[in-house]
Design a protein around this motif. Structure first.
Motif, mmCIF file in Angstrom:
data_model
loop_
_atom_site.group_PDB
_atom_site.id
_atom_site.type_symbol
_atom_site.label_atom_id
_atom_site.label_comp_id
_atom_site.label_asym_id
_atom_site.label_seq_id
_atom_site.Cartn_x
_atom_site.Cartn_y
_atom_site.Cartn_z
ATOM 1 N N LYS A 4 -17.896 -7.297 8.793
ATOM 2 C CA LYS A 4 -16.451 -7.075 8.867
ATOM 3 C C LYS A 4 -16.073 -5.831 8.073
ATOM 4 C CE LYS A 4 -15.870 -10.861 11.178
ATOM 5 N NZ LYS A 4 -15.533 -10.821 12.586
ATOM 6 N N ALA A 5 -14.982 -5.183 8.471
ATOM 7 C CA ALA A 5 -14.544 -3.965 7.784
ATOM 8 C C ALA A 5 -13.029 -3.842 7.857
ATOM 9 C CB ALA A 5 -15.199 -2.734 8.404
ATOM 10 N N GLU A 60 -14.625 -14.103 4.693
ATOM 11 C CA GLU A 60 -14.234 -14.570 3.358
ATOM 12 C C GLU A 60 -14.046 -13.395 2.402
ATOM 13 O OE1 GLU A 60 -17.143 -15.609 4.856
ATOM 14 O OE2 GLU A 60 -16.323 -17.432 5.747
ATOM 15 N N GLY A 61 -14.990 -12.466 2.406
ATOM 16 C CA GLY A 61 -14.886 -11.296 1.535
ATOM 17 C C GLY A 61 -13.724 -10.410 1.917
ATOM 18 N N ARG A 62 -13.542 -10.223 3.227
ATOM 19 C CA ARG A 62 -12.425 -9.398 3.694
ATOM 20 C C ARG A 62 -11.092 -10.034 3.339
ATOM 21 N NH1 ARG A 62 -12.315 -7.439 9.822
ATOM 22 N NH2 ARG A 62 -11.892 -9.645 10.201
ATOM 23 N N LEU A 66 -8.124 -8.517 0.947
ATOM 24 C CA LEU A 66 -6.745 -8.352 1.421
ATOM 25 C C LEU A 66 -5.748 -9.112 0.555
ATOM 26 C CD1 LEU A 66 -7.271 -8.550 5.271
ATOM 27 C CD2 LEU A 66 -6.466 -6.570 3.960
ATOM 28 N N ASN A 67 -6.192 -10.148 -0.115
ATOM 29 C CA ASN A 67 -5.331 -10.925 -0.997
ATOM 30 C C ASN A 67 -5.564 -10.597 -2.468
ATOM 31 O OD1 ASN A 67 -3.919 -12.612 0.965
ATOM 32 N ND2 ASN A 67 -5.948 -13.398 1.415
ATOM 33 N N GLY A 68 -6.312 -9.526 -2.725
ATOM 34 C CA GLY A 68 -6.691 -9.177 -4.088
ATOM 35 C C GLY A 68 -5.778 -8.164 -4.748
ATOM 36 N N LYS A 69 -6.231 -7.676 -5.888
ATOM 37 C CA LYS A 69 -5.425 -6.805 -6.739
ATOM 38 C C LYS A 69 -5.179 -5.423 -6.145
ATOM 39 C CE LYS A 69 -6.706 -9.142 -10.994
ATOM 40 N NZ LYS A 69 -7.350 -9.012 -12.309
#
Length: 100
Positions: A4-5, A60-62, A66-69
Protein backbone atom coordinates in the motif's frame (compact mmCIF):
# COMPACT_ATOMS: atom_id res chain seq x y z
CA UNK A 1 5.84 -7.17 0.95
CA UNK A 2 5.03 -3.51 0.60
CA UNK A 3 1.50 -3.41 -0.76
CA UNK A 4 0.00 0.00 0.00
CA UNK A 5 1.11 3.59 -0.61
CA UNK A 6 0.08 7.22 -0.40
CA UNK A 7 0.88 10.11 -2.71
CA UNK A 8 0.04 13.61 -1.49
CA UNK A 9 0.75 16.63 -3.71
CA UNK A 10 1.08 19.94 -1.89
CA UNK A 11 1.01 23.46 -3.34
CA UNK A 12 2.47 26.14 -1.09
CA UNK A 13 0.91 29.57 -0.79
CA UNK A 14 2.95 32.34 -2.33
CA UNK A 15 5.58 33.42 0.18
CA UNK A 16 5.19 30.25 2.28
CA UNK A 17 7.31 27.92 0.15
CA UNK A 18 10.21 27.70 2.58
CA UNK A 19 7.80 27.18 5.48
CA UNK A 20 6.35 24.15 3.68
CA UNK A 21 9.86 22.82 3.02
CA UNK A 22 10.77 23.28 6.69
CA UNK A 23 7.53 21.61 7.81
CA UNK A 24 8.20 18.57 5.64
CA UNK A 25 11.79 18.26 6.88
CA UNK A 26 10.60 18.46 10.49
CA UNK A 27 7.99 15.74 9.89
CA UNK A 28 10.69 13.10 9.42
CA UNK A 29 11.15 12.64 13.17
CA UNK A 30 7.43 11.93 13.54
CA UNK A 31 7.47 9.40 10.71
CA UNK A 32 10.54 7.70 12.19
CA UNK A 33 8.35 6.79 15.18
CA UNK A 34 5.79 4.98 12.98
CA UNK A 35 6.69 1.29 12.77
CA UNK A 36 4.13 0.67 10.02
CA UNK A 37 5.61 3.23 7.64
CA UNK A 38 8.11 1.27 5.53
CA UNK A 39 9.38 4.22 3.51
CA UNK A 40 8.64 7.93 3.43
CA UNK A 41 9.77 10.68 1.10
CA UNK A 42 9.11 14.41 1.14
CA UNK A 43 10.06 15.93 -2.22
CA UNK A 44 10.06 19.26 -3.99
CA UNK A 45 9.29 19.59 -7.70
CA UNK A 46 9.62 23.34 -8.12
CA UNK A 47 9.43 26.51 -6.02
CA UNK A 48 5.92 25.86 -4.73
CA UNK A 49 5.08 22.22 -5.54
CA UNK A 50 5.89 19.52 -3.00
CA UNK A 51 4.76 15.95 -2.40
CA UNK A 52 4.85 13.18 0.14
CA UNK A 53 5.18 9.57 -0.93
CA UNK A 54 5.07 6.77 1.59
CA UNK A 55 4.60 3.03 1.51
CA UNK A 56 3.34 0.40 3.90
CA UNK A 57 3.11 -3.38 4.22
CA UNK A 58 -0.67 -3.19 4.48
CA UNK A 59 -3.77 -1.20 5.25
CA UNK A 60 -3.03 -1.18 8.99
CA UNK A 61 0.20 0.79 8.56
CA UNK A 62 -1.36 3.15 6.05
CA UNK A 63 -4.39 3.78 8.25
CA UNK A 64 -2.16 4.38 11.29
CA UNK A 65 -0.15 6.92 9.29
CA UNK A 66 -3.29 8.70 8.05
CA UNK A 67 -4.48 8.94 11.65
CA UNK A 68 -1.05 9.84 13.02
CA UNK A 69 0.83 12.95 14.02
CA UNK A 70 2.14 13.94 10.58
CA UNK A 71 -1.32 13.92 9.01
CA UNK A 72 -2.76 15.84 11.97
CA UNK A 73 0.00 18.46 11.80
CA UNK A 74 -0.38 18.80 8.03
CA UNK A 75 -4.11 19.36 8.25
CA UNK A 76 -3.74 21.74 11.21
CA UNK A 77 -1.35 23.91 9.17
CA UNK A 78 -2.86 23.45 5.70
CA UNK A 79 -4.94 26.65 5.65
CA UNK A 80 -1.93 28.73 6.67
CA UNK A 81 0.69 27.12 4.42
CA UNK A 82 -1.07 25.63 1.40
CA UNK A 83 -2.80 27.18 -1.59
CA UNK A 84 -5.22 24.25 -1.83
CA UNK A 85 -6.39 21.30 0.23
CA UNK A 86 -3.94 18.39 0.05
CA UNK A 87 -5.18 15.64 -2.25
CA UNK A 88 -4.40 12.32 -0.60
CA UNK A 89 -4.25 9.51 -3.14
CA UNK A 90 -4.21 5.91 -1.95
CA UNK A 91 -2.42 3.42 -4.17
CA UNK A 92 -1.66 -0.27 -4.37
CA UNK A 93 2.04 -1.08 -4.80
CA UNK A 94 2.63 -3.41 -7.75
CA UNK A 95 6.38 -3.85 -7.22
CA UNK A 96 9.15 -2.38 -5.09
CA UNK A 97 12.85 -2.44 -4.41
CA UNK A 98 13.56 -1.57 -0.81
CA UNK A 99 16.61 -2.17 1.33
CA UNK A 100 15.49 -3.68 4.61
Amino acid sequence: MTSKALFVELHAKSGREEDVAAFLKSAQSLVDAEPGTVTWFAVRFDKSTFAIFDAFDGDEGRDAHLNGKVAAALMANAAELLASTPQIRKADVLADKLSR
